[in-house]
Motif scaffolding. Structure first.
Motif, PDB file in Angstrom:
ATOM      1  N   SER A  94       0.830  -1.193   0.000  1.00 55.60           N
ATOM      2  CA  SER A  94       0.000   0.000   0.000  1.00 55.60           C
ATOM      3  C   SER A  94       0.872   1.254   0.000  1.00 55.60           C
ATOM      4  O   SER A  94       2.068   1.217   0.324  1.00 55.60           O
ATOM      5  CB  SER A  94      -0.930   0.003   1.211  1.00 55.60           C
ATOM      6  N   THR A  95       0.238   2.370  -0.360  1.00 56.42           N
ATOM      7  CA  THR A  95       0.953   3.647  -0.350  1.00 56.42           C
ATOM      8  C   THR A  95       1.387   4.081   1.047  1.00 56.42           C
ATOM      9  O   THR A  95       2.518   4.542   1.231  1.00 56.42           O
ATOM     10  CB  THR A  95       0.077   4.725  -1.002  1.00 56.42           C
ATOM     11  N   PRO A  96       0.524   3.969   2.106  1.00 52.10           N
ATOM     12  CA  PRO A  96       1.005   4.350   3.456  1.00 52.10           C
ATOM     13  C   PRO A  96       2.217   3.553   3.910  1.00 52.10           C
ATOM     14  O   PRO A  96       3.118   4.100   4.557  1.00 52.10           O
ATOM     15  CB  PRO A  96      -0.211   4.087   4.347  1.00 52.10           C
ATOM     16  N   ALA A  97       2.269   2.263   3.575  1.00 48.07           N
ATOM     17  CA  ALA A  97       3.430   1.457   3.970  1.00 48.07           C
ATOM     18  C   ALA A  97       4.691   1.949   3.281  1.00 48.07           C
ATOM     19  O   ALA A  97       5.772   2.001   3.884  1.00 48.07           O
ATOM     20  CB  ALA A  97       3.183  -0.007   3.654  1.00 48.07           C
ATOM     21  N   LEU A  98       4.576   2.324   2.004  1.00 50.10           N
ATOM     22  CA  LEU A  98       5.744   2.861   1.304  1.00 50.10           C
ATOM     23  C   LEU A  98       6.153   4.214   1.858  1.00 50.10           C
ATOM     24  O   LEU A  98       7.341   4.519   1.961  1.00 50.10           O
ATOM     25  CB  LEU A  98       5.443   2.970  -0.192  1.00 50.10           C
ATOM     26  N   MET A  99       5.185   5.041   2.247  1.00 47.00           N
ATOM     27  CA  MET A  99       5.506   6.341   2.824  1.00 47.00           C
ATOM     28  C   MET A  99       6.274   6.189   4.137  1.00 47.00           C
ATOM     29  O   MET A  99       7.223   6.924   4.410  1.00 47.00           O
ATOM     30  CB  MET A  99       4.231   7.138   3.053  1.00 47.00           C
ATOM     31  N   VAL A 100       5.885   5.214   4.954  1.00 47.57           N
ATOM     32  CA  VAL A 100       6.610   4.967   6.206  1.00 47.57           C
ATOM     33  C   VAL A 100       8.025   4.486   5.915  1.00 47.57           C
ATOM     34  O   VAL A 100       8.994   4.886   6.578  1.00 47.57           O
ATOM     35  CB  VAL A 100       5.831   3.962   7.066  1.00 47.57           C
ATOM     36  N   ALA A 101       8.174   3.607   4.908  1.00 46.80           N
ATOM     37  CA  ALA A 101       9.518   3.140   4.536  1.00 46.80           C
ATOM     38  C   ALA A 101      10.376   4.292   4.021  1.00 46.80           C
ATOM     39  O   ALA A 101      11.572   4.366   4.314  1.00 46.80           O
ATOM     40  CB  ALA A 101       9.408   2.036   3.491  1.00 46.80           C
ATOM     41  N   LEU A 102       9.772   5.199   3.246  1.00 43.72           N
ATOM     42  CA  LEU A 102      10.517   6.362   2.765  1.00 43.72           C
ATOM     43  C   LEU A 102      10.935   7.277   3.915  1.00 43.72           C
ATOM     44  O   LEU A 102      12.028   7.854   3.898  1.00 43.72           O
ATOM     45  CB  LEU A 102       9.669   7.144   1.758  1.00 43.72           C
ATOM     46  N   ARG A 103      10.078   7.405   4.915  1.00 44.85           N
ATOM     47  CA  ARG A 103      10.436   8.227   6.062  1.00 44.85           C
ATOM     48  C   ARG A 103      11.611   7.616   6.819  1.00 44.85           C
ATOM     49  O   ARG A 103      12.540   8.316   7.222  1.00 44.85           O
ATOM     50  CB  ARG A 103       9.226   8.393   6.979  1.00 44.85           C
ATOM     51  N   ARG A 104      11.574   6.291   7.045  1.00 42.05           N
ATOM     52  CA  ARG A 104      12.706   5.628   7.715  1.00 42.05           C
ATOM     53  C   ARG A 104      13.978   5.768   6.889  1.00 42.05           C
ATOM     54  O   ARG A 104      15.065   6.020   7.424  1.00 42.05           O
ATOM     55  CB  ARG A 104      12.376   4.155   7.952  1.00 42.05           C
ATOM     56  N   PHE A 105      13.846   5.599   5.583  1.00 44.67           N
ATOM     57  CA  PHE A 105      15.013   5.706   4.711  1.00 44.67           C
ATOM     58  C   PHE A 105      15.584   7.117   4.717  1.00 44.67           C
ATOM     59  O   PHE A 105      16.806   7.307   4.719  1.00 44.67           O
ATOM     60  CB  PHE A 105      14.612   5.285   3.294  1.00 44.67           C
ATOM     61  N   GLY A 106      14.703   8.127   4.739  1.00 49.78           N
ATOM     62  CA  GLY A 106      15.165   9.509   4.712  1.00 49.78           C
ATOM     63  C   GLY A 106      15.881   9.926   5.981  1.00 49.78           C
ATOM     64  O   GLY A 106      16.893  10.628   5.932  1.00 49.78           O
ATOM     65  N   GLY A 120       4.518   1.072 -10.753  1.00 52.31           N
ATOM     66  CA  GLY A 120       3.654   0.393  -9.804  1.00 52.31           C
ATOM     67  C   GLY A 120       2.654   1.352  -9.175  1.00 52.31           C
ATOM     68  O   GLY A 120       2.921   2.540  -8.993  1.00 52.31           O
ATOM     69  N   THR A 121       1.487   0.843  -8.809  1.00 54.99           N
ATOM     70  CA  THR A 121       0.443   1.702  -8.244  1.00 54.99           C
ATOM     71  C   THR A 121       0.861   2.277  -6.905  1.00 54.99           C
ATOM     72  O   THR A 121       0.532   3.422  -6.585  1.00 54.99           O
ATOM     73  CB  THR A 121      -0.851   0.898  -8.079  1.00 54.99           C
ATOM     74  N   GLU A 122       1.611   1.508  -6.093  1.00 56.42           N
ATOM     75  CA  GLU A 122       2.012   2.037  -4.796  1.00 56.42           C
ATOM     76  C   GLU A 122       3.025   3.158  -4.959  1.00 56.42           C
ATOM     77  O   GLU A 122       3.049   4.116  -4.200  1.00 56.42           O
ATOM     78  CB  GLU A 122       2.591   0.919  -3.921  1.00 56.42           C
ATOM     79  N   PHE A 123       3.898   3.096  -6.005  1.00 60.17           N
ATOM     80  CA  PHE A 123       4.850   4.165  -6.244  1.00 60.17           C
ATOM     81  C   PHE A 123       4.143   5.425  -6.740  1.00 60.17           C
ATOM     82  O   PHE A 123       4.487   6.536  -6.371  1.00 60.17           O
ATOM     83  CB  PHE A 123       5.901   3.719  -7.251  1.00 60.17           C
ATOM     84  N   LYS A 124       3.152   5.267  -7.629  1.00 68.50           N
ATOM     85  CA  LYS A 124       2.418   6.429  -8.122  1.00 68.50           C
ATOM     86  C   LYS A 124       1.667   7.122  -6.991  1.00 68.50           C
ATOM     87  O   LYS A 124       1.607   8.336  -6.921  1.00 68.50           O
ATOM     88  CB  LYS A 124       1.444   6.003  -9.215  1.00 68.50           C
ATOM     89  N   GLY A 125       1.060   6.341  -6.101  1.00 66.63           N
ATOM     90  CA  GLY A 125       0.334   6.932  -4.984  1.00 66.63           C
ATOM     91  C   GLY A 125       1.240   7.723  -4.074  1.00 66.63           C
ATOM     92  O   GLY A 125       0.905   8.829  -3.639  1.00 66.63           O
ATOM     93  N   ALA A 126       2.431   7.195  -3.786  1.00 69.93           N
ATOM     94  CA  ALA A 126       3.375   7.917  -2.933  1.00 69.93           C
ATOM     95  C   ALA A 126       3.867   9.184  -3.609  1.00 69.93           C
ATOM     96  O   ALA A 126       4.039  10.217  -2.968  1.00 69.93           O
ATOM     97  CB  ALA A 126       4.553   7.013  -2.576  1.00 69.93           C
ATOM     98  N   SER A 127       4.088   9.138  -4.919  1.00 69.30           N
ATOM     99  CA  SER A 127       4.536  10.332  -5.631  1.00 69.30           C
ATOM    100  C   SER A 127       3.482  11.418  -5.585  1.00 69.30           C
ATOM    101  O   SER A 127       3.787  12.593  -5.364  1.00 69.30           O
ATOM    102  CB  SER A 127       4.873   9.975  -7.077  1.00 69.30           C
ATOM    103  N   ASN A 128       2.221  11.060  -5.792  1.00 68.17           N
ATOM    104  CA  ASN A 128       1.150  12.053  -5.753  1.00 68.17           C
ATOM    105  C   ASN A 128       1.024  12.674  -4.366  1.00 68.17           C
ATOM    106  O   ASN A 128       0.775  13.874  -4.222  1.00 68.17           O
ATOM    107  CB  ASN A 128      -0.175  11.414  -6.169  1.00 68.17           C
ATOM    108  N   LYS A 129       1.181  11.858  -3.335  1.00 66.04           N
ATOM    109  CA  LYS A 129       1.063  12.381  -1.978  1.00 66.04           C
ATOM    110  C   LYS A 129       2.196  13.345  -1.664  1.00 66.04           C
ATOM    111  O   LYS A 129       1.982  14.419  -1.081  1.00 66.04           O
ATOM    112  CB  LYS A 129       1.045  11.235  -0.975  1.00 66.04           C
ATOM    113  N   LEU A 130       3.427  13.007  -2.049  1.00 64.98           N
ATOM    114  CA  LEU A 130       4.546  13.922  -1.834  1.00 64.98           C
ATOM    115  C   LEU A 130       4.344  15.222  -2.610  1.00 64.98           C
ATOM    116  O   LEU A 130       4.667  16.306  -2.127  1.00 64.98           O
ATOM    117  CB  LEU A 130       5.855  13.245  -2.254  1.00 64.98           C
ATOM    118  N   ASN A 131       3.806  15.135  -3.823  1.00 63.85           N
ATOM    119  CA  ASN A 131       3.584  16.339  -4.621  1.00 63.85           C
ATOM    120  C   ASN A 131       2.518  17.228  -3.982  1.00 63.85           C
ATOM    121  O   ASN A 131       2.640  18.456  -3.969  1.00 63.85           O
ATOM    122  CB  ASN A 131       3.166  15.941  -6.033  1.00 63.85           C
ATOM    123  N   ARG A 132       1.453  16.620  -3.428  1.00 60.81           N
ATOM    124  CA  ARG A 132       0.419  17.411  -2.771  1.00 60.81           C
ATOM    125  C   ARG A 132       0.969  18.112  -1.529  1.00 60.81           C
ATOM    126  O   ARG A 132       0.651  19.275  -1.264  1.00 60.81           O
ATOM    127  CB  ARG A 132      -0.764  16.515  -2.398  1.00 60.81           C
TER     128      ARG A 132
END
Length: 276
Positions: A94-106, A120-132
């Motif tokens: 899911s997108t929230p799981a990827l966002m948490v992984a990106l936060r840990r990575f950052g 992938g759909t989860e990557f597109k969702g995370a990109s849109n959220k970061l852009n917003r």
């Protein structure tokens, strides 16, 4: 005896005009290789420009007794310039799981400037959220100019490769294939706990970052080979040597010894690897 003037030019012209000879001696068109993108060759801070992809799902033991194993995924981050690898464990796709992984990575490796991935759909969702989030902070009115300037300078750009063009992501696909190879050799079909899985991921990450980028020295007086981890911490990481436990039965090993033995010896029972 006669000397024919210009016989070499005449023979060459006749040979070039002969269709049979031209077809038999034809030259194949050589495909020119495109130049590397600037993100692959310019020196930047580690993981400022990286690619991300998911690895095959693995199963870990549930913390509750008599419960089915839990499926988790592995996110592989690859730095473009030196191919340094970072591994994060993700609970689902899911997108929230990827966002948490990106936060840990950052917070562990620093803020990213560019992220490349497939479609992938989860990557597109995370990109849109970061852009917003970036657009929301960019156009806020008031006395937050310093915060807005800082967010504008640290904007994360997410770039997707063309659809159905996996060869554009060969850098992270190779890292995913290597991680799958080591993971399959270490755990096979066994279900390990969450802590054991994190330990195995760290050891696989060290193994992938220990691949030499230059020629391996042949003598003791030669310089040390350049490896990706040199660009990350400045020194070479070497695992602490431990005694071999291959001759000891598994039922006589402690939990920690059994986990370390799996990291040094390939499992007996393995399964075929899934698709990425």
């Amino acid at each position: 005896m006669f000397w024919v003037i210009g016989e070499r030019d005449l023979g060459r012209c006749t040979y070039q005009q002969c269709h049979t000879c031209f077809r038999s001696k034809s030259r194949l068109i050589q495909q020119t290789v495109a130049d590397q993108p600037s993100s692959r060759v310019l020196p930047t801070r580690p993981f400022s420009v990286c690619g991300v992809d998911y690895c095959r799902p693995v199963y870990i033991k549930s913390p509750l007794r008599n419960h089915v194993p839990t499926k988790v995924y592995i996110a592989i981050f690859v730095y473009f310039s030196t191919r340094v690898v970072h591994i994060e464990m993700v609970s689902d796709l899911s997108t929230p799981a990827l966002m948490v992984a990106l936060r840990r990575f950052g917070v562990r490796r620093g803020r990213m400037r560019e992220i490349h991935s497939d479609n992938g759909t989860e990557f597109k969702g995370a990109s849109n959220k970061l852009n917003r989030i970036h657009q929301m902070l960019k156009f806020v009115q008031g006395g937050r100019k310093m915060i807005l300037d800082w967010c504008s300078e640290n904007e994360i750009t997410w770039r997707f490769i063309p659809p159905l063009a996996l060869h554009f992501g060969g850098l992270w696909e190779a890292a995913v294939e290597s991680a799958k190879h080591h993971l399959l050799r270490e755990i096979g079909i066994m279900n390990v706990s969450y802590e054991d899985m994190i330990t195995i991921h760290a050891q696989i990450e060290m193994c992938l970052n220990f691949k030499s980028l230059t020629a391996i020295p042949s003598g003791p007086s030669d310089l040390e080979a350049l490896i990706p981890v040199h660009f990350l911490v400045g020194i070479s990481l070497l695992d602490v040597p431990e005694p071999s436990l291959s001759d000891v039965p598994d039922n006589r090993l402690s939990h920690w010894q059994f986990t370390q033995n799996c990291s040094h010896e390939p499992p007996q029972a393995t399964t075929s690897s899934d698709n990425t």
